[in-house]
Design a protein around this motif. Structure first.
Motif, PDB file in Angstrom:
ATOM      1  N   ALA A 156     -16.353  38.993 -17.377  1.00  0.00           N
ATOM      2  CA  ALA A 156     -15.719  37.728 -17.767  1.00  0.00           C
ATOM      3  C   ALA A 156     -14.238  37.901 -18.054  1.00  0.00           C
ATOM      4  CB  ALA A 156     -16.426  37.144 -18.988  1.00  0.00           C
ATOM      5  N   PRO A 157     -13.414  38.161 -17.006  1.00  0.00           N
ATOM      6  CA  PRO A 157     -11.965  38.187 -17.241  1.00  0.00           C
ATOM      7  C   PRO A 157     -11.469  36.823 -17.703  1.00  0.00           C
ATOM      8  CG  PRO A 157     -12.480  38.255 -14.889  1.00  0.00           C
ATOM      9  CD  PRO A 157     -13.756  38.438 -15.602  1.00  0.00           C
ATOM     10  N   MET A 203     -28.044  29.902 -21.539  1.00  0.00           N
ATOM     11  CA  MET A 203     -27.519  28.767 -20.781  1.00  0.00           C
ATOM     12  C   MET A 203     -26.025  28.926 -20.528  1.00  0.00           C
ATOM     13  SD  MET A 203     -27.220  24.729 -21.809  1.00  0.00           S
ATOM     14  CE  MET A 203     -25.755  25.066 -22.790  1.00  0.00           C
ATOM     15  N   ASN A 204     -25.282  29.338 -21.547  1.00  0.00           N
ATOM     16  CA  ASN A 204     -23.842  29.532 -21.380  1.00  0.00           C
ATOM     17  C   ASN A 204     -23.534  30.644 -20.389  1.00  0.00           C
ATOM     18  OD1 ASN A 204     -22.727  27.520 -23.022  1.00  0.00           O
ATOM     19  ND2 ASN A 204     -23.057  28.724 -24.875  1.00  0.00           N
ATOM     20  N   LEU A 205     -24.315  31.730 -20.451  1.00  0.00           N
ATOM     21  CA  LEU A 205     -24.105  32.819 -19.495  1.00  0.00           C
ATOM     22  C   LEU A 205     -24.402  32.362 -18.072  1.00  0.00           C
ATOM     23  CD1 LEU A 205     -25.703  35.830 -21.420  1.00  0.00           C
ATOM     24  CD2 LEU A 205     -23.277  35.410 -21.025  1.00  0.00           C
ATOM     25  N   SER A 229     -21.238  34.946 -32.200  1.00  0.00           N
ATOM     26  CA  SER A 229     -22.249  35.823 -31.615  1.00  0.00           C
ATOM     27  C   SER A 229     -22.158  35.834 -30.088  1.00  0.00           C
ATOM     28  CB  SER A 229     -23.654  35.380 -32.054  1.00  0.00           C
ATOM     29  OG  SER A 229     -23.901  34.041 -31.645  1.00  0.00           O
ATOM     30  N   THR A 230     -21.876  34.654 -29.488  1.00  0.00           N
ATOM     31  CA  THR A 230     -21.736  34.585 -28.028  1.00  0.00           C
ATOM     32  C   THR A 230     -20.489  35.321 -27.577  1.00  0.00           C
ATOM     33  OG1 THR A 230     -22.878  32.451 -27.996  1.00  0.00           O
ATOM     34  CG2 THR A 230     -21.613  33.036 -26.049  1.00  0.00           C
ATOM     35  N   ARG A 231     -19.402  35.161 -28.340  1.00  0.00           N
ATOM     36  CA  ARG A 231     -18.170  35.878 -27.989  1.00  0.00           C
ATOM     37  C   ARG A 231     -18.378  37.393 -28.064  1.00  0.00           C
ATOM     38  NH1 ARG A 231     -13.688  32.791 -27.640  1.00  0.00           N
ATOM     39  NH2 ARG A 231     -13.842  30.616 -28.329  1.00  0.00           N
ATOM     40  N   ASN A 232     -19.089  37.835 -29.087  1.00  0.00           N
ATOM     41  CA  ASN A 232     -19.378  39.272 -29.209  1.00  0.00           C
ATOM     42  C   ASN A 232     -20.209  39.765 -28.031  1.00  0.00           C
ATOM     43  OD1 ASN A 232     -18.029  39.325 -31.651  1.00  0.00           O
ATOM     44  ND2 ASN A 232     -19.892  39.118 -32.884  1.00  0.00           N
ATOM     45  N   LEU A 233     -21.161  38.937 -27.591  1.00  0.00           N
ATOM     46  CA  LEU A 233     -22.004  39.313 -26.460  1.00  0.00           C
ATOM     47  C   LEU A 233     -21.171  39.460 -25.192  1.00  0.00           C
ATOM     48  CD1 LEU A 233     -24.758  39.783 -25.131  1.00  0.00           C
ATOM     49  CD2 LEU A 233     -24.976  37.307 -24.882  1.00  0.00           C
ATOM     50  N   VAL A 234     -20.261  38.515 -24.951  1.00  0.00           N
ATOM     51  CA  VAL A 234     -19.412  38.588 -23.767  1.00  0.00           C
ATOM     52  C   VAL A 234     -18.546  39.846 -23.799  1.00  0.00           C
ATOM     53  CG1 VAL A 234     -17.531  37.477 -22.512  1.00  0.00           C
ATOM     54  CG2 VAL A 234     -19.420  36.105 -23.403  1.00  0.00           C
ATOM     55  N   ASP A 235     -18.021  40.178 -24.985  1.00  0.00           N
ATOM     56  CA  ASP A 235     -17.227  41.399 -25.111  1.00  0.00           C
ATOM     57  C   ASP A 235     -18.054  42.630 -24.756  1.00  0.00           C
ATOM     58  OD1 ASP A 235     -15.027  39.944 -25.879  1.00  0.00           O
ATOM     59  OD2 ASP A 235     -15.373  40.213 -28.038  1.00  0.00           O
ATOM     60  N   ARG A 236     -19.311  42.652 -25.213  1.00  0.00           N
ATOM     61  CA  ARG A 236     -20.175  43.791 -24.911  1.00  0.00           C
ATOM     62  C   ARG A 236     -20.485  43.861 -23.413  1.00  0.00           C
ATOM     63  NH1 ARG A 236     -22.828  45.760 -29.543  1.00  0.00           N
ATOM     64  NH2 ARG A 236     -21.275  45.685 -31.210  1.00  0.00           N
ATOM     65  N   LEU A 237     -20.676  42.708 -22.792  1.00  0.00           N
ATOM     66  CA  LEU A 237     -20.947  42.692 -21.359  1.00  0.00           C
ATOM     67  C   LEU A 237     -19.741  43.174 -20.560  1.00  0.00           C
ATOM     68  CD1 LEU A 237     -22.918  39.326 -21.097  1.00  0.00           C
ATOM     69  CD2 LEU A 237     -23.819  41.605 -20.618  1.00  0.00           C
ATOM     70  N   ASP A 238     -18.545  42.969 -21.086  1.00  0.00           N
ATOM     71  CA  ASP A 238     -17.346  43.486 -20.437  1.00  0.00           C
ATOM     72  C   ASP A 238     -17.254  45.008 -20.550  1.00  0.00           C
ATOM     73  OD1 ASP A 238     -16.129  41.362 -19.214  1.00  0.00           O
ATOM     74  OD2 ASP A 238     -15.006  40.743 -20.978  1.00  0.00           O
ATOM     75  N   VAL A 248     -26.857  45.226 -21.852  1.00  0.00           N
ATOM     76  CA  VAL A 248     -26.779  44.855 -23.270  1.00  0.00           C
ATOM     77  C   VAL A 248     -28.126  44.270 -23.671  1.00  0.00           C
ATOM     78  CG1 VAL A 248     -25.688  43.377 -24.990  1.00  0.00           C
ATOM     79  CG2 VAL A 248     -24.299  44.436 -23.197  1.00  0.00           C
ATOM     80  N   LEU A 249     -28.652  44.718 -24.792  1.00  0.00           N
ATOM     81  CA  LEU A 249     -29.922  44.216 -25.316  1.00  0.00           C
ATOM     82  C   LEU A 249     -29.630  43.191 -26.406  1.00  0.00           C
ATOM     83  CD1 LEU A 249     -33.013  44.512 -25.250  1.00  0.00           C
ATOM     84  CD2 LEU A 249     -32.799  46.252 -27.035  1.00  0.00           C
ATOM     85  N   LEU A 250     -30.089  41.964 -26.190  1.00  0.00           N
ATOM     86  CA  LEU A 250     -29.888  40.869 -27.145  1.00  0.00           C
ATOM     87  C   LEU A 250     -31.232  40.556 -27.786  1.00  0.00           C
ATOM     88  CD1 LEU A 250     -28.055  38.620 -28.330  1.00  0.00           C
ATOM     89  CD2 LEU A 250     -28.748  37.199 -26.401  1.00  0.00           C
TER      90      LEU A 250
END
Length: 681
Positions: A517-518, A558-560, A529-538, A543-545
């Motif tokens: 997600a550039p 849904m957002n992803l 929490s969603t922002r943290n997840l995106v950072d981890r995916l970068d 990533v285990l949620l």
């Protein structure tokens, strides 16, 4: 007839790695007498060694890798202290103090018998130790991988075909490794009963007509026929018939049994057998000198063995020992819920009347969880809000077994050979002592009359396979992944799965950061929490949620999904529950349609949504071949390629978004300055 015709083989792994003259490391894998694999790690230059249990070995070497990266790489050495833990319990300390900054002490907290308590490793030689611990020759890629595969296979083996979800109501298999049948006492019990009859005297016996007496004597003679391979052991747990059945109108013989026998005689073809008693002593199985066994059958037994037991060559076969009989009454007769307390998977080969057995898992035995669960479920009192099976296993697995100053617990699996005291203590926990009719342990509350345990008899068990093409393909894939991991550790560590399961290796293969997600294509204000997840995916490939119900997992997914659609990425979302997919689709429709629900625009929004996603809510497996199944799945997942709108250039759009952001920030500053001017500092 039993023969020991195989020689013992040593399958232990031994490796050596030299750091310098004061640091020569040797590692050896072996099985201890508690049935677990252990690593002996030695610095032979100083003559010290420690023992590392296999289940904590992954944590141990990960700690060495972390120290190598975070501490040894520093320009100037500093004191440090780490620990290798498992389930909130420390097993090893790694310490380098200021008084001896050049060396690292690895302390074995439990100090098992034969351990020196610690070994010393110089900082300069830690790299050599790391290479030894991750060597391909050690064939120990990752414990978590093996646990995942073992759990999957155990799950597939334990539950009925048709169980679709791990979280749905599951039905344990009742067709394998257990049976309910008429109880037949052993010859040893006949001696006890005969002696008891003599002590009672003859004058109290009621008179019987000659015909009835002869019939009864014949029935009793048939009742006490010896079982195939029957032997006696002084530790056998037997019940006191007078104590548990005295004063009740039950009989060891039953007219219904005679009727069953007559019915069976009238049948042309006898039913298949799910179990078969063999003339092999349990002591030889437990000794496990080679993992291979041999016995011979009589001509009649060999014929029955072939025709009624192993005729289904596609089935799985198991060897069971420590045979348990849970006795209960039914229609004025005694019945038994019979099962082996332990079982192991085997391969069977025939040679005339001779039968060869070979262990398929290097002596891995399992406590019979299936039979124990069904026993507890069938004979426990129903209490509202209490899962008796769950409570039983939590109690069982919390029990301590202390043997030879080594604290142990009840485990569902071990490797033969195992010290006999381990078997003794486990039986005591389950059944109590010999004079308690099998009701003195944690199974004592069951609604059974008594429980016996035969320590010498051995049975073979047949379990039909119940895998569909998808499950068979998955089994094959898992076995191949595991084989590759053991043959080439470096190849496994560089794979996507290997990087996830061994995060300490992550810097060895650099991850391309910023790929996911550039630019963020998600609607509205996002929770942290969603922002943290995106950072981890970068930063990571996997990533285990995790989160309990109601914490927003579906909203995040849904957002992803929206982000992937808008950034022209493909995503596959799978679930073992149809309801979860339906909930996600509902959220997507609510977001897109919004206030347009019930208007002509609703149809357009739905067309747009289902042109971008494909929902497959039912997969027909049936009995078709695997290639046909794969082709059907490929057709089901075919999705229309998503095109961006006409005239839209993503780079220009991103540039405009940044410009708008900059304008907003300037406006914020202007507003802040004016407010400060009106209201003062």
């Amino acid at each position: 007839m039993v023969k020991s015709i195989f020689k013992k083989q040593d399958k232990g792994v031994k490796l050596t790695k030299r750091g310098d003259r004061r640091n020569v490391f040797r590692i050896q894998r072996f099985k201890n007498d508690h049935g677990f694999q252990i690593y002996a790690l030695e610095n032979s230059a100083e003559g010290r060694k420690i023992f590392i249990p296999r289940f904590v070995f992954g944590r141990f070497r990960a700690c060495v890798k972390t120290i190598l990266k975070d501490e040894i790489s520093k320009k100037s050495p500093e004191p440090f202290e780490y620990s290798a833990s498992f389930f909130n319990r420390d097993y090893f300390y790694f310490k380098s103090s200021g008084t001896d900054i050049d060396n690292l002490i690895i302390q074995d907290i439990e100090e098992r018998e034969g351990s020196s308590g610690y070994i010393t490793v110089s900082r300069r030689s830690l790299q050599a130790l790391d290479q030894l611990l991750y060597s391909d020759k050690l064939q120990h890629p990752n414990d978590v991988l093996e646990e995942i595969i073992s759990y999957h296979k155990l799950f597939q083996f334990s539950f009925m075909k048709g169980s679709k979800s791990i979280t749905s109501d599951l039905a344990l298999r009742k067709d394998i490794l257990q049976s309910i049948e008429r109880y037949t006492p052993s010859l040893a019990q006949k001696v006890i009963l005969d002696n008891a009859g003599k002590d009672d005297g003859k004058e109290d016996k009621p008179k019987q007509r000659p015909g009835k007496a002869a019939a009864k004597r014949k029935a009793m003679a048939n009742l006490y026929k010896p079982k195939l391979g029957e032997r006696f052991n002084e530790k056998d747990i037997r019940v006191d018939y007078e104590e548990i059945f005295g004063g009740t109108r039950v009989s060891l013989t039953s007219s219904s049994d005679t009727e069953d026998a007559q019915t069976a005689k009238g049948k042309r073809k006898k039913p298949l057998l799910s179990q078969f008693a063999i003339p092999l002593p349990a002591t030889e199985v437990k000794a496990f000198e080679t993992g291979k066994f041999y016995f011979e059958l009589s001509p009649e037994e060999a014929s029955e063995f072939r025709d009624r037991f192993i005729n289904d060559r596609s089935a799985e076969f198991f060897l069971g020992f420590e045979i348990v009989d849970a006795l209960f009454t039914y229609n004025r007769s005694i019945r038994t819920f019979r099962f082996p307390l332990y079982y192991t998977k085997i391969r069977i080969r025939e040679s005339g009347r001779g039968v060869y057995l070979e262990s398929l898992q290097d002596g891995l035995i399992h406590l019979n969880h299936l039979a124990l669960a069904n026993l507890v479920e069938k004979f426990s009192e129903t209490i509202a809000g209490v899962d008796q099976v769950d409570r039983f296993f939590k109690t069982l697995l919390a029990q301590d077994i202390s043997v030879d100053r080594l604290n142990d617990r009840v485990h569902l699996s071990r490797h033969l050979p195992v010290k006999e005291a381990i078997f003794d203590r486990t039986r005591e926990i389950l059944l109590g002592y010999q004079d308690e009719n099998g009701k003195g342990g944690i199974l004592g509350d069951l609604n059974v009359k008594g429980i016996e345990c035969d320590l010498q008899s051995v049975y073979l068990y047949r379990a039909p396979k119940q895998l569909n093409p998808i499950d068979q393909a998955l089994e094959l894939d898992l076995d191949q992944i595991n084989a590759v991991a053991h043959q080439s550790g470096k190849r496994f560590y560089s794979s996507l799965l290997g990087r996830f399961l061994t995060p300490e290796q992550e810097t060895d293969v650099q991850h391309n950061q910023g790929d996911f997600a550039p630019v963020l294509w998600m609607p509205g204000a996002l929770p942290q929490s969603t922002r943290n997840l995106v950072d981890r995916l970068d930063q990571h490939d996997i990533v285990l949620l995790e989160g309990p119900p109601g914490t927003g997992k579906t909203f995040t997914i849904m957002n992803l999904l929206l982000h992937c659609i808008n950034s022209k990425q493909k995503v596959l979302i799978v679930s073992d529950q149809k309801a979860a997919i339906e909930a996600l689709i509902e959220k997507l429709q609510d977001y897109l349609i919004g206030d347009d629900r019930g208007t002509p625009a609703e149809r357009k929004w739905k067309d747009l949504l289902f042109s971008a996603i494909k929902v497959v809510d039912e997969v027909k497996t049936g009995e078709q071949s695997l290639p046909d199944l794969v082709n059907d799945l490929a057709k089901s997942f075919k999705v229309q390629e998503i095109e961006t709108g006409n005239g839209i250039n993503s780079e220009n759009l991103e540039k405009k978004i940044r410009q708008l952001g900059e304008k907003i920030e300037k406006l914020k500053i202007q507003i802040s300055n004016k407010m400060t001017g009106y209201m003062g500092e």
